[in-house]
Design a protein around this motif. Structure first.
Motif, PDB file in Angstrom:
ATOM      1  N   ASP A  31      25.130  51.113  51.097  1.00  0.00           N
ATOM      2  CA  ASP A  31      24.595  49.932  51.779  1.00  0.00           C
ATOM      3  C   ASP A  31      23.075  49.824  51.699  1.00  0.00           C
ATOM      4  OD1 ASP A  31      27.165  49.223  52.423  1.00  0.00           O
ATOM      5  OD2 ASP A  31      26.976  49.621  54.573  1.00  0.00           O
ATOM      6  N   GLY A  32      22.390  50.905  51.360  1.00  0.00           N
ATOM      7  CA  GLY A  32      20.938  50.863  51.237  1.00  0.00           C
ATOM      8  C   GLY A  32      20.440  51.330  49.880  1.00  0.00           C
ATOM      9  N   TRP A  33      21.296  51.330  48.869  1.00  0.00           N
ATOM     10  CA  TRP A  33      20.952  51.896  47.562  1.00  0.00           C
ATOM     11  C   TRP A  33      19.891  51.052  46.858  1.00  0.00           C
ATOM     12  CZ3 TRP A  33      22.939  56.531  46.032  1.00  0.00           C
ATOM     13  CH2 TRP A  33      22.604  56.962  44.743  1.00  0.00           C
ATOM     14  N   GLU A  34      18.810  51.692  46.471  1.00  0.00           N
ATOM     15  CA  GLU A  34      17.707  51.000  45.808  1.00  0.00           C
ATOM     16  C   GLU A  34      18.128  50.506  44.421  1.00  0.00           C
ATOM     17  OE1 GLU A  34      13.103  51.879  44.469  1.00  0.00           O
ATOM     18  OE2 GLU A  34      14.036  53.159  45.997  1.00  0.00           O
ATOM     19  N   GLY A  35      17.830  49.247  44.138  1.00  0.00           N
ATOM     20  CA  GLY A  35      18.145  48.652  42.849  1.00  0.00           C
ATOM     21  C   GLY A  35      19.509  47.985  42.783  1.00  0.00           C
ATOM     22  N   LEU A  36      20.324  48.134  43.839  1.00  0.00           N
ATOM     23  CA  LEU A  36      21.668  47.568  43.857  1.00  0.00           C
ATOM     24  C   LEU A  36      21.664  46.189  44.493  1.00  0.00           C
ATOM     25  CD1 LEU A  36      24.753  47.829  43.474  1.00  0.00           C
ATOM     26  CD2 LEU A  36      24.835  48.980  45.706  1.00  0.00           C
ATOM     27  N   GLY A  37      22.105  45.191  43.724  1.00  0.00           N
ATOM     28  CA  GLY A  37      22.285  43.858  44.280  1.00  0.00           C
ATOM     29  C   GLY A  37      23.534  43.839  45.149  1.00  0.00           C
ATOM     30  N   ILE A  38      24.697  44.105  44.508  1.00  0.00           N
ATOM     31  CA  ILE A  38      25.953  44.197  45.262  1.00  0.00           C
ATOM     32  C   ILE A  38      26.868  45.239  44.627  1.00  0.00           C
ATOM     33  CG2 ILE A  38      25.914  41.770  46.024  1.00  0.00           C
ATOM     34  CD1 ILE A  38      28.574  41.825  43.951  1.00  0.00           C
ATOM     35  N   LYS A  39      27.681  45.842  45.466  1.00  0.00           N
ATOM     36  CA  LYS A  39      28.820  46.636  45.026  1.00  0.00           C
ATOM     37  C   LYS A  39      30.010  46.168  45.831  1.00  0.00           C
ATOM     38  CE  LYS A  39      31.036  51.151  44.783  1.00  0.00           C
ATOM     39  NZ  LYS A  39      30.933  52.613  44.965  1.00  0.00           N
ATOM     40  N   ALA A  40      31.027  45.667  45.145  1.00  0.00           N
ATOM     41  CA  ALA A  40      32.269  45.258  45.798  1.00  0.00           C
ATOM     42  C   ALA A  40      33.305  46.352  45.571  1.00  0.00           C
ATOM     43  CB  ALA A  40      32.757  43.927  45.227  1.00  0.00           C
ATOM     44  N   TYR A  41      33.824  46.907  46.654  1.00  0.00           N
ATOM     45  CA  TYR A  41      34.892  47.905  46.591  1.00  0.00           C
ATOM     46  C   TYR A  41      36.207  47.131  46.518  1.00  0.00           C
ATOM     47  CZ  TYR A  41      31.382  51.261  48.187  1.00  0.00           C
ATOM     48  OH  TYR A  41      30.264  52.056  48.307  1.00  0.00           O
ATOM     49  N   LEU A  42      36.938  47.303  45.424  1.00  0.00           N
ATOM     50  CA  LEU A  42      38.064  46.437  45.110  1.00  0.00           C
ATOM     51  C   LEU A  42      39.390  47.178  45.091  1.00  0.00           C
ATOM     52  CD1 LEU A  42      36.359  44.583  42.128  1.00  0.00           C
ATOM     53  CD2 LEU A  42      36.447  43.858  44.528  1.00  0.00           C
ATOM     54  N   LEU A  43      40.445  46.441  45.444  1.00  0.00           N
ATOM     55  CA  LEU A  43      41.786  47.003  45.477  1.00  0.00           C
ATOM     56  C   LEU A  43      42.769  45.973  44.937  1.00  0.00           C
ATOM     57  CD1 LEU A  43      43.597  49.376  46.702  1.00  0.00           C
ATOM     58  CD2 LEU A  43      43.893  47.837  48.633  1.00  0.00           C
ATOM     59  N   ARG A  44      43.654  46.421  44.068  1.00  0.00           N
ATOM     60  CA  ARG A  44      44.802  45.625  43.634  1.00  0.00           C
ATOM     61  C   ARG A  44      46.044  46.427  43.982  1.00  0.00           C
ATOM     62  NH1 ARG A  44      44.541  44.370  37.541  1.00  0.00           N
ATOM     63  NH2 ARG A  44      46.022  42.745  38.034  1.00  0.00           N
ATOM     64  N   GLU A  45      47.028  45.752  44.576  1.00  0.00           N
ATOM     65  CA  GLU A  45      48.280  46.409  44.931  1.00  0.00           C
ATOM     66  C   GLU A  45      49.413  45.798  44.121  1.00  0.00           C
ATOM     67  OE1 GLU A  45      48.931  47.727  49.205  1.00  0.00           O
ATOM     68  OE2 GLU A  45      47.532  46.033  49.427  1.00  0.00           O
ATOM     69  N   ARG A  46      50.228  46.663  43.578  1.00  0.00           N
ATOM     70  CA  ARG A  46      51.361  46.220  42.765  1.00  0.00           C
ATOM     71  C   ARG A  46      52.235  45.265  43.581  1.00  0.00           C
ATOM     72  NH1 ARG A  46      56.554  48.980  41.270  1.00  0.00           N
ATOM     73  NH2 ARG A  46      57.032  48.193  39.197  1.00  0.00           N
ATOM     74  N   GLY A  47      52.488  44.070  43.024  1.00  0.00           N
ATOM     75  CA  GLY A  47      53.332  43.092  43.687  1.00  0.00           C
ATOM     76  C   GLY A  47      52.620  42.213  44.697  1.00  0.00           C
ATOM     77  N   VAL A  48      51.321  42.424  44.895  1.00  0.00           N
ATOM     78  CA  VAL A  48      50.556  41.625  45.855  1.00  0.00           C
ATOM     79  C   VAL A  48      49.521  40.795  45.086  1.00  0.00           C
ATOM     80  CG1 VAL A  48      49.023  41.704  47.868  1.00  0.00           C
ATOM     81  CG2 VAL A  48      50.871  43.389  47.637  1.00  0.00           C
ATOM     82  N   HIS A  49      49.448  39.502  45.374  1.00  0.00           N
ATOM     83  CA  HIS A  49      48.505  38.591  44.721  1.00  0.00           C
ATOM     84  C   HIS A  49      48.658  38.634  43.192  1.00  0.00           C
ATOM     85  CE1 HIS A  49      46.772  38.206  48.656  1.00  0.00           C
ATOM     86  NE2 HIS A  49      46.465  39.485  48.681  1.00  0.00           N
ATOM     87  N   GLY A  50      49.884  38.821  42.732  1.00  0.00           N
ATOM     88  CA  GLY A  50      50.164  38.787  41.301  1.00  0.00           C
ATOM     89  C   GLY A  50      49.794  40.046  40.530  1.00  0.00           C
ATOM     90  N   SER A  51      49.439  41.121  41.209  1.00  0.00           N
ATOM     91  CA  SER A  51      49.034  42.327  40.491  1.00  0.00           C
ATOM     92  C   SER A  51      50.241  43.120  39.990  1.00  0.00           C
ATOM     93  CB  SER A  51      48.193  43.233  41.395  1.00  0.00           C
ATOM     94  OG  SER A  51      47.858  44.425  40.699  1.00  0.00           O
ATOM     95  N   PRO A  52      50.208  43.526  38.715  1.00  0.00           N
ATOM     96  CA  PRO A  52      51.287  44.362  38.194  1.00  0.00           C
ATOM     97  C   PRO A  52      51.063  45.854  38.438  1.00  0.00           C
ATOM     98  CG  PRO A  52      49.822  43.741  36.412  1.00  0.00           C
ATOM     99  CD  PRO A  52      49.296  43.074  37.666  1.00  0.00           C
ATOM    100  N   VAL A  53      49.884  46.215  38.974  1.00  0.00           N
ATOM    101  CA  VAL A  53      49.515  47.629  39.124  1.00  0.00           C
ATOM    102  C   VAL A  53      48.849  47.898  40.470  1.00  0.00           C
ATOM    103  CG1 VAL A  53      49.153  47.980  36.648  1.00  0.00           C
ATOM    104  CG2 VAL A  53      47.240  47.274  38.074  1.00  0.00           C
TER     105      VAL A  53
END
Length: 194
Positions: A31-53
């Motif tokens: 949250d305070g990393w110098e030089g970082l604009g954004i980091k999005a921590y992402l999750l895909r779950e099999r069978g949810v929102h069309g994800s196969p994995v």
């Protein structure tokens, strides 16, 4: 601006609650990393929102190479490597960035759409069109931010966007956003990057 992404594909029966707990426990560390604009921590779950994995990963927009290199080679990246193995890291050169109509809303979802740069196209026109598409996407009321970047080794453009609600499948692969670190989001250069 530099874009970067990696992900870990997990077994179909993997308990994704482990990933949610991990991000809840560790997500704030950048949250305070110098030089970082954004980091999005992402999750895909099999069978949810069309994800196969089942997949866990991160998407970054960096303001500086020094910040990105400090993350990768300064020790912070070793944690995910130790826990999940060494991923293939994709990197793109920034084409455009825009704050969206929902810029002040928390990001709930992300979309990533990749598109090859066809042989024979005029590169300047294609990149301008790709940059303009990010700006047009950001005009939507439900978009938190939108970015476009290019990989000149694979000749591929990526459009990445954050949303305050589930995006349409036409926008690409859909991810749940578990946490957003955005220490220098305000410093990301707006509009075209040339």
């Amino acid at each position: 601006m530099h874009a970067m992404q990696y992900s870990f594909t997990l077994p179909a029966d993997y308990d994704m609650g482990v990933i949610r707990s991990r991000v809840a426990r560790l997500g704030h560390l950048l949250d305070g990393w110098e030089g970082l604009g954004i980091k999005a921590y992402l999750l895909r779950e099999r069978g949810v929102h069309g994800s196969p994995v089942n997949q866990y990963g991160s998407f970054y927009l960096w303001n500086t190479m020094e910040g990105m290199n400090a993350f990768l080679w300064g020790g912070a990246f070793q944690g995910p490597v130790n826990d999940f193995g060494r991923p293939r890291i994709r990197r793109w050169t920034g084409l455009a960035y825009a704050e969206g109509g929902a810029a002040d809303s928390p990001a709930q979802f992300a979309a990533r759409r990749r598109r090859p740069v066809p042989d024979g196209v005029e590169l300047a026109a294609f990149m301008a069109e790709s940059a303009d598409a990010a700006g047009e996407l950001a005009k939507r009321d439900e978009v938190v931010l939108a970015a476009a970047a290019v990989d000149t080794c694979a000749w591929e453009v990526v459009h990445f966007s954050l949303w305050d609600r589930e995006p349409p499948q036409a926008e690409g692969e859909v991810y749940q956003v578990l946490h957003l670190s955005a220490p220098e989001r305000g410093a990301l250069p707006r509009g075209r990057q040339w």
